[in-house]
Design a protein around this motif. Structure first.
Motif, mmCIF file in Angstrom:
data_model
loop_
_atom_site.group_PDB
_atom_site.id
_atom_site.type_symbol
_atom_site.label_atom_id
_atom_site.label_comp_id
_atom_site.label_asym_id
_atom_site.label_seq_id
_atom_site.Cartn_x
_atom_site.Cartn_y
_atom_site.Cartn_z
ATOM 1 N N GLY A 73 0.709 -1.424 0.018
ATOM 2 C CA GLY A 73 -0.068 -0.109 0.085
ATOM 3 C C GLY A 73 0.789 1.186 0.040
ATOM 4 O O GLY A 73 0.209 2.597 0.426
ATOM 5 N N LEU A 74 2.105 1.203 -0.297
ATOM 6 C CA LEU A 74 3.069 2.355 -0.481
ATOM 7 C C LEU A 74 3.296 3.014 -1.659
ATOM 8 O O LEU A 74 3.083 2.182 -2.525
ATOM 9 C CB LEU A 74 4.321 2.087 0.133
ATOM 10 C CG LEU A 74 4.432 1.813 1.718
ATOM 11 C CD1 LEU A 74 5.889 1.248 1.962
ATOM 12 C CD2 LEU A 74 4.102 2.888 2.474
ATOM 13 N N ASN A 75 3.082 4.208 -1.696
ATOM 14 C CA ASN A 75 3.386 4.960 -2.966
ATOM 15 C C ASN A 75 4.897 5.101 -3.219
ATOM 16 O O ASN A 75 5.686 4.880 -2.228
ATOM 17 C CB ASN A 75 2.879 6.510 -2.733
ATOM 18 C CG ASN A 75 1.174 6.749 -2.418
ATOM 19 O OD1 ASN A 75 0.390 5.723 -3.196
ATOM 20 N ND2 ASN A 75 0.846 7.318 -1.667
ATOM 21 N N LEU A 76 5.050 5.086 -4.390
ATOM 22 C CA LEU A 76 6.686 4.844 -4.682
ATOM 23 C C LEU A 76 7.314 6.068 -5.528
ATOM 24 O O LEU A 76 6.869 6.705 -6.398
ATOM 25 C CB LEU A 76 6.656 3.659 -5.373
ATOM 26 C CG LEU A 76 6.416 2.325 -4.826
ATOM 27 C CD1 LEU A 76 6.160 1.293 -5.869
ATOM 28 C CD2 LEU A 76 7.347 1.997 -3.899
ATOM 29 N N VAL A 77 8.523 6.325 -5.186
ATOM 30 C CA VAL A 77 9.416 7.217 -5.978
ATOM 31 C C VAL A 77 10.548 6.165 -6.425
ATOM 32 O O VAL A 77 11.296 5.727 -5.636
ATOM 33 C CB VAL A 77 10.055 8.414 -5.129
ATOM 34 C CG1 VAL A 77 10.873 9.025 -6.002
ATOM 35 C CG2 VAL A 77 8.938 9.288 -4.627
ATOM 36 N N LEU A 78 10.391 5.795 -7.810
ATOM 37 C CA LEU A 78 11.573 5.026 -8.486
ATOM 38 C C LEU A 78 12.606 5.857 -9.009
ATOM 39 O O LEU A 78 12.381 6.613 -9.670
ATOM 40 C CB LEU A 78 10.582 4.293 -9.560
ATOM 41 C CG LEU A 78 9.325 3.468 -9.182
ATOM 42 C CD1 LEU A 78 8.935 2.790 -10.166
ATOM 43 C CD2 LEU A 78 9.776 2.504 -8.219
ATOM 44 N N LEU B 62 3.649 -1.039 -12.767
ATOM 45 C CA LEU B 62 3.026 -1.041 -11.306
ATOM 46 C C LEU B 62 1.436 -0.425 -11.355
ATOM 47 O O LEU B 62 0.631 -0.677 -10.416
ATOM 48 C CB LEU B 62 3.888 -0.047 -10.534
ATOM 49 C CG LEU B 62 5.028 -0.760 -9.866
ATOM 50 C CD1 LEU B 62 6.178 0.427 -9.451
ATOM 51 C CD2 LEU B 62 4.558 -1.435 -8.615
ATOM 52 N N ARG B 63 1.394 0.720 -12.277
ATOM 53 C CA ARG B 63 0.018 1.329 -12.341
ATOM 54 C C ARG B 63 -1.062 0.451 -13.014
ATOM 55 O O ARG B 63 -2.195 0.237 -12.345
ATOM 56 C CB ARG B 63 0.123 2.672 -13.192
ATOM 57 C CG ARG B 63 0.734 3.659 -12.764
ATOM 58 C CD ARG B 63 0.853 5.047 -13.437
ATOM 59 N NE ARG B 63 1.678 6.167 -13.033
ATOM 60 C CZ ARG B 63 2.834 6.337 -13.398
ATOM 61 N NH1 ARG B 63 3.354 5.598 -14.587
ATOM 62 N NH2 ARG B 63 3.278 7.317 -12.850
ATOM 63 N N GLY C 290 -3.367 0.084 -10.251
ATOM 64 C CA GLY C 290 -4.376 0.922 -10.601
ATOM 65 C C GLY C 290 -4.300 2.380 -9.932
ATOM 66 O O GLY C 290 -2.892 2.767 -9.547
ATOM 67 N N GLU C 291 -5.242 2.877 -9.326
ATOM 68 C CA GLU C 291 -5.198 4.024 -8.601
ATOM 69 C C GLU C 291 -4.821 4.284 -7.129
ATOM 70 O O GLU C 291 -4.761 5.210 -6.505
ATOM 71 C CB GLU C 291 -6.553 5.052 -8.848
ATOM 72 C CG GLU C 291 -6.938 5.249 -10.218
ATOM 73 C CD GLU C 291 -8.035 5.966 -10.260
ATOM 74 O OE1 GLU C 291 -8.778 6.364 -9.202
ATOM 75 O OE2 GLU C 291 -8.343 6.427 -11.554
ATOM 76 N N THR C 292 -4.780 2.972 -6.759
ATOM 77 C CA THR C 292 -4.573 2.778 -4.994
ATOM 78 C C THR C 292 -2.988 2.999 -4.907
ATOM 79 O O THR C 292 -2.541 3.295 -3.719
ATOM 80 C CB THR C 292 -4.828 1.151 -4.784
ATOM 81 O OG1 THR C 292 -3.724 0.491 -5.468
ATOM 82 C CG2 THR C 292 -6.025 0.766 -5.135
ATOM 83 N N VAL C 293 -2.323 3.018 -5.877
ATOM 84 C CA VAL C 293 -0.671 3.407 -5.492
ATOM 85 C C VAL C 293 -0.205 4.414 -6.704
ATOM 86 O O VAL C 293 -0.477 4.542 -7.635
ATOM 87 C CB VAL C 293 0.181 2.249 -5.740
ATOM 88 C CG1 VAL C 293 1.482 2.591 -5.667
ATOM 89 C CG2 VAL C 293 0.029 1.050 -4.570
#
Length: 329
Positions: free
Chosen positions: A87-92, A107-108, A112-115
């Protein structure tokens, strides 16, 4: 012979004082052996609980965003996907724009829009320290960054002696394995200090922990030893500030860098390792999260002299194989 006289043979020629000393030494050895056995059993019990029973931390408690370097290949990419499933948002962060776009699109598509996913193009082999810090600070401005994964790493294309490492490879390895870790951490830690919570995972190597030497991989092993010490010192400095800093020291993982095939009992895939890795984040300052790696490491440490001899012979064979392939390119 007097009736009160004691035959010398009855005590085998030893005095009562010597017998008392012998009994004391035997009792002391028994106590020390029991203490040593108890410590080992306790250590094994604690490891078993951590590896199989301990509840992993909810990483979202640190913050809603995670920064992952080296996120386009191998362990870094696998960890990014595992963190997204938590459930974490990511900076790749990576150096290849095409691979970054492919990873973020995957990942998207999966979540979907959860991350949310952001990307940062950064070639750590070429950027200076201040440029790295500025890039990381700019990319994370306004984000609730709770976790940093320093997953970018670089090794020799094949084993070689130190004098055979050319200048370009040496500078690139020092830039990726040392410089980037320091300056990326510098660019992220201020935000963690402001909110008094955060976690940093530095991806090290068993080469810095279980064997007393790692010949023909000198520069790689030395940079990973720096990372282990850097992590231990930072952990003590910032534990009271609410920041958990950890260095994981795995053995071989089936990635493009190692060029090994996955064998679950010995060489896990990046996905298998990442699942174990995430369970340990936020706990011990140094660990080996994949259970069979920990067992292998125990054996290696116990048989250090044999282990170093084998590593040298194996690396010499790898060097010959690498040189042969290089001649045919």
């Amino acid at each position: 012979m007097s009736a009160l006289a004691v035959p010398k043979s009855r005590h085998n020629g030893t005095s009562p004082r010597a017998m008392v000393l012998a009994d004391f030494l035997i009792a002391t050895a028994a106590v020390l052996g029991f203490v040593s056995l108890s410590r080992n059993l306790l250590a094994f019990a604690r490891w078993s609980h951590a590896a199989f029973l301990r509840k992993p931390k909810d990483l979202r408690d640190y913050g809603s965003w995670a920064v992952v370097t080296g996120a386009t290949d191998g362990v870094g990419k696998a960890l990014a996907f595992e963190l997204a499933s938590e459930g974490l948002n990511l900076v790749l962060v990576g150096r290849n724009p095409g691979k970054l776009e492919a990873a973020s699109s995957e990942l998207r598509k999966r979540h979907g829009e959860t991350v949310e996913v952001k990307t940062v193009i950064a070639d750590f082999a070429k950027l200076r320290g201040e440029e790295i810090t500025a890039a990381m600070a700019g990319a994370t401005e306004g984000l609730d960054v709770g976790l940093l994964v320093n997953g970018a790493g670089m090794a020799y294309p094949y084993a070689r002696y130190f004098h055979e490492v050319d200048r370009e490879l040496m500078e690139s390895m020092l830039g990726v394995n040392l410089n980037a870790v320091v300056w990326v951490t510098k660019g992220v830690i201020d935000g963690m200090l402001k909110k008094k919570r955060g976690a940093i995972l530095n991806m090290g190597s068993a080469s810095s922990m279980y064997a007393s030497a790692y010949p023909l991989q000198t520069l790689y092993a030395s940079t990973k030893a720096f990372m282990a010490m850097f992590s231990r010192c930072m952990s003590l400095e910032y534990k009271e500030q609410g920041i958990d800093i950890q260095c994981q020291v795995p053995l071989f993982i089936a990635t493009k860098m190692t060029m090994l095939r996955s064998r679950p009992m010995l060489v896990p895939s990046a996905k298998m390792f990442s699942r174990a890795s995430v369970r340990w984040i936020g706990y011990e300052c140094q660990c080996n999260p994949y259970w069979s790696h920990a067992v292998q490491g125990f054996v290696m440490h116990a048989l250090d002299a044999i282990c170093v001899w084998y590593i040298k012979r194996y690396m010499e064979w790898m060097r010959r194989e690498g040189l042969e392939q290089h001649r045919h390119l």
